[in-house]
Design an enzyme around this catalytic site. Structure first.
Site, PDB file in Angstrom:
ATOM      1  N   ASP A  33      43.297 -50.688  75.001  1.00  7.76           N
ATOM      2  CA  ASP A  33      42.212 -51.516  74.303  1.00  7.76           C
ATOM      3  C   ASP A  33      41.321 -52.070  75.422  1.00  7.76           C
ATOM      4  O   ASP A  33      40.046 -52.217  75.430  1.00  7.76           O
ATOM      5  CB  ASP A  33      42.940 -52.645  73.900  1.00  7.76           C
ATOM      6  CG  ASP A  33      43.779 -52.357  72.423  1.00  7.76           C
ATOM      7  OD1 ASP A  33      44.458 -53.295  71.720  1.00  7.76           O
ATOM      8  OD2 ASP A  33      43.591 -51.093  72.099  1.00  7.76           O
ATOM      9  N   ASP A  37      37.442 -51.846  75.413  1.00 13.09           N
ATOM     10  CA  ASP A  37      36.610 -52.967  75.262  1.00 13.09           C
ATOM     11  C   ASP A  37      35.495 -52.888  76.391  1.00 13.09           C
ATOM     12  O   ASP A  37      34.429 -53.150  76.323  1.00 13.09           O
ATOM     13  CB  ASP A  37      37.485 -54.204  75.373  1.00 13.09           C
ATOM     14  CG  ASP A  37      38.147 -54.379  74.098  1.00 13.09           C
ATOM     15  OD1 ASP A  37      39.072 -55.251  73.816  1.00 13.09           O
ATOM     16  OD2 ASP A  37      37.543 -53.579  73.131  1.00 13.09           O
ATOM     17  N   GLU A 116      28.853 -61.763  31.496  1.00 13.24           N
ATOM     18  CA  GLU A 116      29.849 -61.853  32.715  1.00 13.24           C
ATOM     19  C   GLU A 116      28.970 -61.947  33.789  1.00 13.24           C
ATOM     20  O   GLU A 116      28.053 -61.015  34.200  1.00 13.24           O
ATOM     21  CB  GLU A 116      30.855 -60.699  32.527  1.00 13.24           C
ATOM     22  CG  GLU A 116      31.696 -60.557  31.551  1.00 13.24           C
ATOM     23  CD  GLU A 116      32.375 -59.220  31.527  1.00 13.24           C
ATOM     24  OE1 GLU A 116      32.455 -58.497  32.342  1.00 13.24           O
ATOM     25  OE2 GLU A 116      32.823 -58.684  30.261  1.00 13.24           O
ATOM     26  N   LYS A 118      27.424 -61.267  37.338  1.00 16.81           N
ATOM     27  CA  LYS A 118      27.760 -59.747  37.920  1.00 16.81           C
ATOM     28  C   LYS A 118      27.756 -60.220  39.407  1.00 16.81           C
ATOM     29  O   LYS A 118      27.071 -60.567  40.242  1.00 16.81           O
ATOM     30  CB  LYS A 118      26.257 -58.976  37.643  1.00 16.81           C
ATOM     31  CG  LYS A 118      26.555 -57.624  38.421  1.00 16.81           C
ATOM     32  CD  LYS A 118      25.348 -56.590  37.677  1.00 16.81           C
ATOM     33  CE  LYS A 118      25.383 -55.458  38.369  1.00 16.81           C
ATOM     34  NZ  LYS A 118      25.102 -55.094  39.987  1.00 16.81           N
ATOM     35  N   ARG A 139      34.590 -46.473  44.447  1.00 13.77           N
ATOM     36  CA  ARG A 139      33.649 -45.848  43.321  1.00 13.77           C
ATOM     37  C   ARG A 139      32.997 -44.308  43.880  1.00 13.77           C
ATOM     38  O   ARG A 139      32.975 -43.483  42.922  1.00 13.77           O
ATOM     39  CB  ARG A 139      32.321 -46.801  42.888  1.00 13.77           C
ATOM     40  CG  ARG A 139      31.301 -46.137  41.722  1.00 13.77           C
ATOM     41  CD  ARG A 139      30.300 -47.432  41.559  1.00 13.77           C
ATOM     42  NE  ARG A 139      29.318 -46.564  40.527  1.00 13.77           N
ATOM     43  CZ  ARG A 139      28.481 -45.946  40.642  1.00 13.77           C
ATOM     44  NH1 ARG A 139      28.234 -45.341  41.758  1.00 13.77           N
ATOM     45  NH2 ARG A 139      27.984 -45.294  39.397  1.00 13.77           N
ATOM     46  N   LYS A 308      19.271 -58.899  35.815  1.00 13.48           N
ATOM     47  CA  LYS A 308      19.175 -59.302  36.882  1.00 13.48           C
ATOM     48  C   LYS A 308      18.407 -60.613  37.235  1.00 13.48           C
ATOM     49  O   LYS A 308      17.493 -60.784  36.714  1.00 13.48           O
ATOM     50  CB  LYS A 308      18.510 -58.047  37.865  1.00 13.48           C
ATOM     51  CG  LYS A 308      19.225 -56.785  37.690  1.00 13.48           C
ATOM     52  CD  LYS A 308      20.499 -56.524  38.289  1.00 13.48           C
ATOM     53  CE  LYS A 308      20.159 -56.391  39.722  1.00 13.48           C
ATOM     54  NZ  LYS A 308      20.712 -55.175  40.439  1.00 13.48           N
ATOM     55  N   CYS A 433       6.043 -86.254  75.320  1.00 16.96           N
ATOM     56  CA  CYS A 433       7.000 -86.278  74.086  1.00 16.96           C
ATOM     57  C   CYS A 433       8.138 -85.230  74.381  1.00 16.96           C
ATOM     58  O   CYS A 433       8.007 -84.193  74.766  1.00 16.96           O
ATOM     59  CB  CYS A 433       6.302 -85.793  72.861  1.00 16.96           C
ATOM     60  SG  CYS A 433       7.312 -85.504  71.239  1.00 16.96           S
TER      61      CYS A 433
HETATM   62  S1  IVH Z   1      31.009 -53.263  34.130  1.00 17.33           S
HETATM   63  C1  IVH Z   1      30.254 -49.582  32.365  1.00 17.33           C
HETATM   64  N1  IVH Z   1      31.197 -55.672  34.579  1.00 17.33           N
HETATM   65  O1  IVH Z   1      27.789 -53.955  38.605  1.00 17.33           O
HETATM   66  C2  IVH Z   1      30.053 -50.629  32.950  1.00 17.33           C
HETATM   67  N2  IVH Z   1      30.226 -54.222  36.073  1.00 17.33           N
HETATM   68  O2  IVH Z   1      25.833 -51.564  38.041  1.00 17.33           O
HETATM   69  C3  IVH Z   1      30.132 -50.600  34.594  1.00 17.33           C
HETATM   70  N3  IVH Z   1      29.752 -55.332  38.297  1.00 17.33           N
HETATM   71  O3  IVH Z   1      29.364 -50.720  39.772  1.00 17.33           O
HETATM   72  C4  IVH Z   1      30.774 -52.005  35.200  1.00 17.33           C
HETATM   73  N4  IVH Z   1      30.195 -57.316  37.681  1.00 17.33           N
HETATM   74  O4  IVH Z   1      30.226 -53.172  40.663  1.00 17.33           O
HETATM   75  C5  IVH Z   1      30.727 -54.261  35.158  1.00 17.33           C
HETATM   76  N5  IVH Z   1      31.477 -58.023  35.021  1.00 17.33           N
HETATM   77  C6  IVH Z   1      31.029 -56.591  35.274  1.00 17.33           C
HETATM   78  C7  IVH Z   1      30.582 -56.723  36.661  1.00 17.33           C
HETATM   79  C8  IVH Z   1      30.009 -55.275  37.025  1.00 17.33           C
HETATM   80  C9  IVH Z   1      29.762 -56.667  38.808  1.00 17.33           C
HETATM   81  C10 IVH Z   1      28.965 -54.166  39.032  1.00 17.33           C
HETATM   82  C11 IVH Z   1      29.864 -52.922  39.420  1.00 17.33           C
HETATM   83  C12 IVH Z   1      29.358 -51.988  38.871  1.00 17.33           C
HETATM   84  C13 IVH Z   1      27.823 -52.502  38.950  1.00 17.33           C
HETATM   85  C14 IVH Z   1      27.245 -51.514  37.690  1.00 17.33           C
END
Ligand code: IVH
Length: 675
Positions: A33, A37, A116, A118, A139, A308, A433
Site C-alpha cells: 500500500d 500511495d 413519487e 424522483k 441498470r 422535472k 482596512c
Molecule cells: S420508475 C418504468 N420510479 O428515474 C419506470 N423511476 O428515468 C422506470 N427514478 O432509471 C422507473 N425515482 O433511476 C421510477 N419513483 C421512481 C423513481 C425512478 C427515480 C429514476 C430511475 C430510473 C429513472 C428513469
C-alpha cells in the site's frame, strides 16, 4: 516543459494503471500500500507542477478508486426502462390526452396517479427467489446490467430475506441507491455530488470499499415477477414497506393535473430541506391493468412520466446575509442559503450583487427564494416568494460603515454612465482596512499574479492573523521558524513553501503590476502598462515624475485607469510596498519580440468549464505561443474551445460564422505540437 519529465510521468502512469488493473480486476496486489500511495503522490505532484500533463485520464481527475470494468453482465428478465420527461403543465395535459386517446376513453375519464419524488441516484434491480435476495444488477443499458450483488448486499436498507407469506415467489424489486446529503457532507472525498459518490461506491470491485459508504435504498417498482397479487402502484408501495423495504415518505396518490402541479410546487418548495436530492416527480398511472394496456413506447412506458424540476433553478431559504469586502473596497452582499443541489452542484451561497439589488428586490433574511445557477456565473437570487414571508421579517439594513474597519462607505459617481454607482465601497486607504489588506494579499498570490503554490487563501488569512504577513513584501521575508511551530506544518511542507516562494522571486513586470492590485488594472491593462514602462526602474521613474497623462497615449488606457493609477501612487503605503518589493524581487524587463510562436495569428475563446486547467492558464498558454484570446465570438475568432456546459449561443454563433470548434484535448494537442 521538457521531454524528460513527460516520459517520466508517462512511465509512472503506466505503472499505476498496471497496479490498478491487478488490484481491482484481478484481485492481486503487486506492491505494498505504501509503495502504491507514494507513486500516486509522485504523479499528483507532477500534475500539480506541470498542469499541461493533466488530461482526462489524470489521477487528479480520478476520484475514489477506478471502477472495475469486469463485473459480470447479466440480462434483466424484464428490461429496465427509462422515463419520458415533462417540464410544464402543458406537457402534462398532452401526456394525459395521449393516454385517454390511446385508451379511447371518455375525455372526462379520471386517471389516478402515484406521484413519487424522483431521487437522483443510481437504479438497481434486486432479484428475490423464494424470499431470498439472490442477484443485484445495475441498470446497464436497460437490457443487460452488471452483477453488483456483493456491493448491493452491503446496503442495510436492502432486505436479504423476506419471509412474508404474500411476498411473490420471484420478483425483481427495483429502486434507487443514493447517499443522503447529510452523509455526503461527512464523506472525505472529491465527488462533485451525492449521485457521483453513490455511483462510484456502488461500482467498487471490493465490497468492503462499498460498505464504508452509507448507501441507502428506496424501492419504487418491479421488473419480472411471479405471484404478485396486487392491482395498483400505491398498493405495491404499501406492500414494499410491509416486506421491509424503504419507500419515499413523500409518495402520494393524486388525480387531476391541477393537483399534480400543486404537489409538484409543494415538493419543489421542500426540496432544500430534504435529505436526498430529487430532480423531479414521477407520475405513474396507478392501475396495473391500465398500465398493461398502455404498454411501452421505445424504451419508456406510456403510463408514466417524469415531471422535472428546472435544472438550474431551485428554491431555498436565506439563512443570513454576509457583507464581503473585496480588494477594491467594494461591499458585496452574499446570501447564505440552505444548501441545495442545483444541476449537480451543491450551492450554499448566492451573490446579491450590491446594495441596489437588495433594495430593488427587497431581499430579507429568512426569505424563501428562487436561486439560479447558470453556466460559470456565481449563483444568484432570481426572486423572493412574498407569500412565504414571515410577518416578523424586517427590511435588510445595508451597512453604511465598513464592517471591517468602520470607515464611511461611499457610492461613487460614475463619469461614464453619469450615474451613481450601485456598488458601495469602503472609503479607507487600502491597507488601513483589514479586510481590504487580506484581499489584496490574496490577489497578490493568486494564479494570474504571483501564483505561489501552497500559499492559498486560507493560509494567507492564517498568516495575516498571526501577524506573519501584513504587506506583500512580508511574503518574501517570512519567519519560517515561527511557521514551524504551527500545527500541521512539518519540515517538508515548510521546505515546499520556501521553495515555491523563492521560485516566484523572478517575475515579469506585467505580472508584478497586475499583482499590485490597482483598481481597473486587470491582466490586459497590466500588460499594456508593462510594455510602456519596459522595466521596474521605468515604473519607478514614472511615479516619481508624476507625469500621469503620458499613460493616455497607450492604446487601451483611458481616464478611468489613469485616475486610479494616480490614486494608487498618492498613497505612501502603496509606494512603500512597491519599493520594498523591488528590493527583494528580480523583475524581468519586457522584451518586445516579433511574434513567431506556434499559435501566432490564431485567436481563441473558451466556453464552458475545462478539465484540470484554468481559464487563466489556457490564456497564458495561448499567449506564450503568440496566440491571442478574444472575449466574444466574432469573425475575428479562429477557434472556439468548448468545455463542459458551454454557452449554447457561443457555439451557435461560431457555427454560423464557420469558426472552428475544438475541445480541450484538441487544443492541448495543438500545443503539444509546439513543444
Ligand atoms: S420508475 C418504468 N420510479 O428515474 C419506470 N423511476 O428515468 C422506470 N427514478 O432509471 C422507473 N425515482 O433511476 C421510477 N419513483 C421512481 C423513481 C425512478 C427515480 C429514476 C430511475 C430510473 C429513472 C428513469
Amino acid at each position: 516543459m521538457n521531454k524528460k519529465i513527460k516520459t517520466q510521468y508517462e512511465k509512472k502512469i503506466n505503472l499505476i494503471n498496471k497496479y490498478n488493473e491487478f488490484y481491482y480486476n484481478k484481485s492481486n496486489s503487486l506492491v505494498s500500500d505504501k509503495e502504491y500511495d507514494d507513486l500516486k503522490k509522485e504523479i499528483l505532484n507532477l500534475e500539480r507542477k506541470y498542469k499541461i500533463l493533466i488530461n482526462k485520464n489524470s489521477i487528479s481527475n480520478l476520484v475514489g478508486h477506478k471502477p472495475s470494468k469486469n463485473f459480470k453482465k447479466i440480462s434483466h428478465k424484464a428490461p429496465m426502462l427509462s422515463l419520458s420527461n415533462a417540464y410544464d403543465e402543458q406537457d402534462l395535459i398532452n401526456f394525459e390526452k395521449k393516454i385517454i386517446n390511446f385508451l379511447s376513453a371518455d375525455k372526462n375519464f379520471k386517471i389516478n396517479y402515484s406521484a413519487e419524488p424522483k431521487i437522483d441516484g443510481i437504479s438497481a434491480s434486486l432479484t428475490y427467489i423464494n424470499g431470498n435476495f439472490t442477484t443485484g444488477l445495475s441498470r446497464g443499458d436497460g437490457k443487460e446490467g452488471e452483477d453488483i450483488t456483493a456491493n448491493l448486499a452491503t446496503i442495510i436498507d436492502i432486505p436479504k430475506q423476506i419471509l412474508s407469506s404474500d411476498f411473490p415467489k420471484e420478483i425483481d424489486v427495483r429502486g434507487e441507491v443514493y447517499i443522503q446529503n447529510s452523509d455526503f457532507k461527512n464523506l472525505k472525498n472529491n465527488f462533485a455530488n451525492p449521485r457521483n459518490a453513490a455511483s462510484g461506491s456502488l461500482r467498487q470491485k471490493n465490497p468492503l470499499d462499498t460498505k464504508k459508504i452509507p448507501l441507502k435504498f428506496i424501492a419504487y417498482t418491479f421488473g419480472f415477477q411471479k405471484g404478485l397479487k396486487i392491482n395498483t402502484q400505491t398498493e405495491y408501495l404499501k406492500k414494499l414497506n410491509e416486506w421491509g423495504f424503504k419507500t419515499n415518505p413523500l409518495n402520494k396518490s393524486i388525480s387531476g393535473i391541477k393537483n399534480l402541479i400543486k404537489n409538484y410546487l409543494s415538493i419543489e418548495n421542500q426540496r432544500a430541506n430534504l435529505d436526498f436530492d430529487i430532480d423531479g416527480i414521477v407520475y405513474k398511472i396507478n392501475d396495473f391493468d391500465l398500465q398493461k394496456r398502455l404498454g411501452n413506447v421505445a424504451n419508456a412506458p406510456r403510463w408514466a412520466i417524469a415531471h422535472k424540476f428546472s435544472s438550474n433553478k431551485a428554491i431555498s431559504q436565506i439563512i443570513d446575509i454576509d457583507i464581503q469586502i473585496g480588494r477594491t473596497g467594494a461591499l458585496t452582499p452574499v446570501a447564505k442559503i440552505k444548501p441545495i443541489n442545483i444541476g449537480g452542484v451543491v450551492v450554499s451561497n448566492a451573490t446579491l450583487h450590491n446594495e441596489d439589488e437588495i433594495e430593488r428586490k427587497d431581499i430579507r433574511v429568512g426569505d424563501s427564494v428562487t436561486v439560479e445557477r447558470a453556466g460559470d456565473v456565481i449563483p444568484h437570487i432570481l426572486s423572493v416568494d412574498l407569500n412565504k414571508r414571515s410577518k416578523k421579517s424586517i427590511k435588510f439594513n445595508f451597512p453604511k460603515k465598513c464592517p471591517s474597519c468602520g470607515s464611511q462607505t461611499i457610492k461613487e459617481f460614475n463619469k461614464l454612465t453619469k450615474k451613481i454607482d450601485a456598488v458601495r465601497r469602503c472609503s479607507s486607504e487600502g491597507y488601513l482596512c483589514d479586510k481590504i489588506s487580506i484581499e489584496k494579499l490574496k490577489h497578490f498570490v493568486s494564479k494570474e499574479a504571483f501564483n505561489i503554490d501552497g500559499l492559498g487563501k486560507k493560509i494567507i488569512e492564517l498568516f495575516w492573523k498571526l501577524n506573519l504577513i501584513k504587506y506583500p513584501y512580508d511574503i518574501f521575508k517570512l519567519d519560517y521558524s515561527k511557521i514551524e511551530k504551527l500545527e500541521g506544518w512539518g519540515k517538508t511542507s515548510i521546505e515546499n513553501l520556501k521553495y515555491s516562494i523563492n521560485q516566484k522571486k523572478n517575475i515579469s513586470l506585467e505580472r508584478f503590476i497586475y499583482a499590485l492590485g490597482i483598481r481597473h488594472i486587470g491582466l490586459e491593462n497590466a500588460k499594456l502598462l508593462s510594455r510602456h514602462f519596459i522595466s521596474f526602474v521605468g515604473l519607478q521613474n514614472f511615479y516619481k515624475t508624476k507625469n500621469y497623462n503620458e499613460l493616455l497615449s497607450i492604446d487601451g488606457i483611458g481616464e478611468t485607469q489613469v485616475n486610479s493609477i494616480k490614486r494608487f501612487f498618492v498613497n505612501d503605503t502603496n509606494v512603500k510596498v512597491l519599493n520594498e518589493l523591488g528590493k527583494v524581487l528580480i523583475i524581468k524587463n519586457v522584451s518586445i519580440k516579433q511574434k513567431s510562436g506556434f499559435l501566432s495569428n490564431k485567436s481563441f475563446l473558451v466556453t464552458g468549464k475545462l478539465n484540470g486547467i484554468s481559464r487563466a492558464e489556457v490564456k497564458s498558454l495561448i499567449e506564450e505561443n503568440s496566440g491571442t484570446t478574444l472575449s466574444s465570438v466574432s469573425n475575428k475568432l479562429n477557434y472556439l474551445i468548448i468545455g463542459d456546459k458551454p454557452t449554447k449561443r457561443k457555439i451557435e454563433t461560431a457555427k454560423e460564422l464557420k469558426i472552428k470548434i475544438i475541445n480541450q484535448d484538441e487544443f492541448l494537442h495543438m500545443l503539444n505540437k509546439s513543444t
